[in-house]
Design a protein around this motif. Sequence first.
Motif, mmCIF file in Angstrom:
data_model
loop_
_atom_site.group_PDB
_atom_site.id
_atom_site.type_symbol
_atom_site.label_atom_id
_atom_site.label_comp_id
_atom_site.label_asym_id
_atom_site.label_seq_id
_atom_site.Cartn_x
_atom_site.Cartn_y
_atom_site.Cartn_z
ATOM 1 N N GLY A 228 0.794 -1.226 0.000
ATOM 2 C CA GLY A 228 0.000 0.000 0.000
ATOM 3 C C GLY A 228 0.821 1.266 0.000
ATOM 4 O O GLY A 228 0.255 2.369 0.082
ATOM 5 N N LEU A 229 2.156 1.143 -0.107
ATOM 6 C CA LEU A 229 2.991 2.346 -0.104
ATOM 7 C C LEU A 229 2.734 3.253 -1.313
ATOM 8 O O LEU A 229 2.727 4.486 -1.162
ATOM 9 C CB LEU A 229 4.472 1.964 -0.032
ATOM 10 N N PRO A 230 2.560 2.720 -2.532
ATOM 11 C CA PRO A 230 2.275 3.635 -3.654
ATOM 12 C C PRO A 230 1.024 4.487 -3.426
ATOM 13 O O PRO A 230 1.025 5.694 -3.730
ATOM 14 C CB PRO A 230 2.104 2.687 -4.839
ATOM 15 N N ARG A 231 -0.024 3.885 -2.891
ATOM 16 C CA ARG A 231 -1.234 4.664 -2.621
ATOM 17 C C ARG A 231 -0.976 5.717 -1.548
ATOM 18 O O ARG A 231 -1.464 6.847 -1.626
ATOM 19 C CB ARG A 231 -2.343 3.715 -2.169
ATOM 20 N N LEU A 232 -0.182 5.370 -0.524
ATOM 21 C CA LEU A 232 0.143 6.324 0.534
ATOM 22 C C LEU A 232 0.934 7.503 -0.025
ATOM 23 O O LEU A 232 0.686 8.664 0.324
ATOM 24 C CB LEU A 232 0.946 5.613 1.625
ATOM 25 N N VAL A 233 1.886 7.208 -0.914
ATOM 26 C CA VAL A 233 2.677 8.282 -1.526
ATOM 27 C C VAL A 233 1.802 9.142 -2.421
ATOM 28 O O VAL A 233 1.951 10.377 -2.468
ATOM 29 C CB VAL A 233 3.863 7.661 -2.299
ATOM 30 N N ASP A 234 0.890 8.542 -3.167
ATOM 31 C CA ASP A 234 -0.010 9.315 -4.042
ATOM 32 C C ASP A 234 -0.871 10.281 -3.242
ATOM 33 O O ASP A 234 -1.156 11.401 -3.691
ATOM 34 C CB ASP A 234 -0.890 8.364 -4.844
ATOM 35 N N GLN A 235 -1.316 9.868 -2.060
ATOM 36 C CA GLN A 235 -2.124 10.765 -1.237
ATOM 37 C C GLN A 235 -1.322 11.987 -0.804
ATOM 38 O O GLN A 235 -1.827 13.116 -0.814
ATOM 39 C CB GLN A 235 -2.634 10.016 -0.010
ATOM 40 N N SER A 236 -0.050 11.791 -0.429
ATOM 41 C CA SER A 236 0.784 12.935 -0.073
ATOM 42 C C SER A 236 1.098 13.787 -1.287
ATOM 43 O O SER A 236 1.177 15.026 -1.197
ATOM 44 C CB SER A 236 2.100 12.444 0.566
ATOM 45 N N ARG A 237 1.274 13.150 -2.453
ATOM 46 C CA ARG A 237 1.528 13.919 -3.678
ATOM 47 C C ARG A 237 0.314 14.747 -4.050
ATOM 48 O O ARG A 237 0.444 15.903 -4.504
ATOM 49 C CB ARG A 237 1.912 12.953 -4.802
ATOM 50 N N ALA A 238 -0.881 14.199 -3.803
ATOM 51 C CA ALA A 238 -2.091 14.960 -4.103
ATOM 52 C C ALA A 238 -2.256 16.148 -3.183
ATOM 53 O O ALA A 238 -2.922 17.137 -3.526
ATOM 54 C CB ALA A 238 -3.315 14.044 -3.989
ATOM 55 N N ALA A 239 -1.650 16.075 -1.986
ATOM 56 C CA ALA A 239 -1.713 17.191 -1.048
ATOM 57 C C ALA A 239 -0.693 18.266 -1.357
ATOM 58 O O ALA A 239 -0.556 19.229 -0.595
ATOM 59 C CB ALA A 239 -1.512 16.692 0.372
ATOM 60 N N GLY A 240 0.055 18.095 -2.464
ATOM 61 C CA GLY A 240 1.016 19.114 -2.868
ATOM 62 C C GLY A 240 2.447 18.808 -2.501
ATOM 63 O O GLY A 240 3.325 19.640 -2.742
ATOM 64 N N MET A 241 2.744 17.644 -1.947
ATOM 65 C CA MET A 241 4.120 17.307 -1.568
ATOM 66 C C MET A 241 4.858 16.755 -2.775
ATOM 67 O O MET A 241 4.323 15.934 -3.529
ATOM 68 C CB MET A 241 4.110 16.283 -0.439
ATOM 69 N N ALA A 242 6.094 17.171 -2.941
ATOM 70 C CA ALA A 242 6.949 16.651 -3.998
ATOM 71 C C ALA A 242 7.644 15.398 -3.469
ATOM 72 O O ALA A 242 8.704 15.475 -2.843
ATOM 73 C CB ALA A 242 7.971 17.707 -4.424
ATOM 74 N N VAL A 243 7.061 14.276 -3.706
ATOM 75 C CA VAL A 243 7.528 13.036 -3.113
ATOM 76 C C VAL A 243 7.715 11.994 -4.189
ATOM 77 O O VAL A 243 6.927 11.912 -5.151
ATOM 78 C CB VAL A 243 6.525 12.532 -2.042
ATOM 79 N N THR A 244 8.772 11.209 -4.070
ATOM 80 C CA THR A 244 9.061 10.117 -4.992
ATOM 81 C C THR A 244 9.214 8.826 -4.207
ATOM 82 O O THR A 244 9.645 8.825 -3.046
ATOM 83 C CB THR A 244 10.360 10.387 -5.767
ATOM 84 N N LEU A 245 8.882 7.713 -4.864
ATOM 85 C CA LEU A 245 8.988 6.383 -4.257
ATOM 86 C C LEU A 245 9.933 5.544 -5.087
ATOM 87 O O LEU A 245 9.757 5.419 -6.303
ATOM 88 C CB LEU A 245 7.619 5.709 -4.180
#
Length: 423
Positions: A291-308
Amino acid sequence: MSKSPGERARDRSSFLWWPRRRSALLDAGLAALAALECAGSSVAYIGSRVHLGMTAEIVVGMFAALAGATLVVRRRWPVVPVVVALLVMPAVPSMVLLLVALYTLAETWEWPSRRRRVVALSALAYGETAGVILMSMLNPGEPAAEQPPFWGQVVLSLLVAAGATAVPVVTGLYVGARRRLIESLKDRAHGLETELDLLAEQARERARRARLEERTRIAREMHDVVAHRVSLMVVHAGALERIVAKDPEKAAQSAKLMGEVGRQALNELREILGVLRMSEENAPEPDSLTGLPRLVDQSRAAGMAVTLTVSGSRQEFTGEAEQTAYRVVQEGLTNAHKHAGGAQVSVLLAYAPNGVRVSVVNACPGGERAAAALPSGGNGLVGMRERVVALGGTFSAGPERDGGFRVEAVLPSRLAVRQDRLA
């Protein structure tokens, strides 16, 4: 050490070496009875063979009474009445003294440790009693034809001696063994009662620790799950406040994301509270590394510049290990939302032969977007460290040289699920 009420009551009722006062009265009565019998039988027995004057009869009677009075010390020195009875038996035949002395000897002495003494004294008493009885039956003054046969007298004396010695010894052995058995059972019952009290105290302590651990676990789950969702909601709310007038369409999209995150937070909160009423079969599946990709996508949708970044061959770990690694990444992203707004965030999931490593690294905060003003209790990283260490892993969290921050955990390979069990 203070004594129990029962021990204090026994102390009050004891007298010298007697456990109770009525025991002292019983021994005094037996000693008086034996003294009377010894005095009367000695005067009659010796007087039938030798003419005694008044003074001699008084002396003999007093001596015999003193021998019978030794029963008063039978509980303190049980061998004394037996020895006295054996010494005076040829001149002072007393059945009360002999019977009570032999009974006391067998009842009070420990049979396994002193059986030789008991057997020796009992055998000596039997032989001497049989001899005294046989001598009293022989009457040299009567013609041989009028006397019963000698072998008959021997058999009769042996039987009477057996009744006078074997019966009290066997009875004393039985009563003593029964008394010691009852005492051992009482001691065992007392020991079991003490052990049960100790086990009950240990059970209460284990229950108390279990309740404390359960409360700590629930607090961790609520912090890990709810705090992350609420952090995302606060980030979206801040963005919505800034763009609502400039870009209504994007503001509507942020509001929609806030609603989704809020519903997810409520659902997960219901799962945490409801798991207390569920059995293990009905409990929800724990979060896992898938479930890490979905968790990262939620933070990316909140405006965070995050990569996995995922490296290594995918391995299956135990449910608790997968959930712990997931929570570490979740806590790292939550901290980045709180303290590193606008910073580049990197999430790493690395599978290796010795285990799995997860890390969340954010660069030095900067840019136009400031960190969200979120409250922090300081318990998230502490809880993560406790979780990882409890599984035998290592956890680290601290600043980087470039001003960023790193959260990292390594879980050992022994937590991996074997492939043959998955097949």
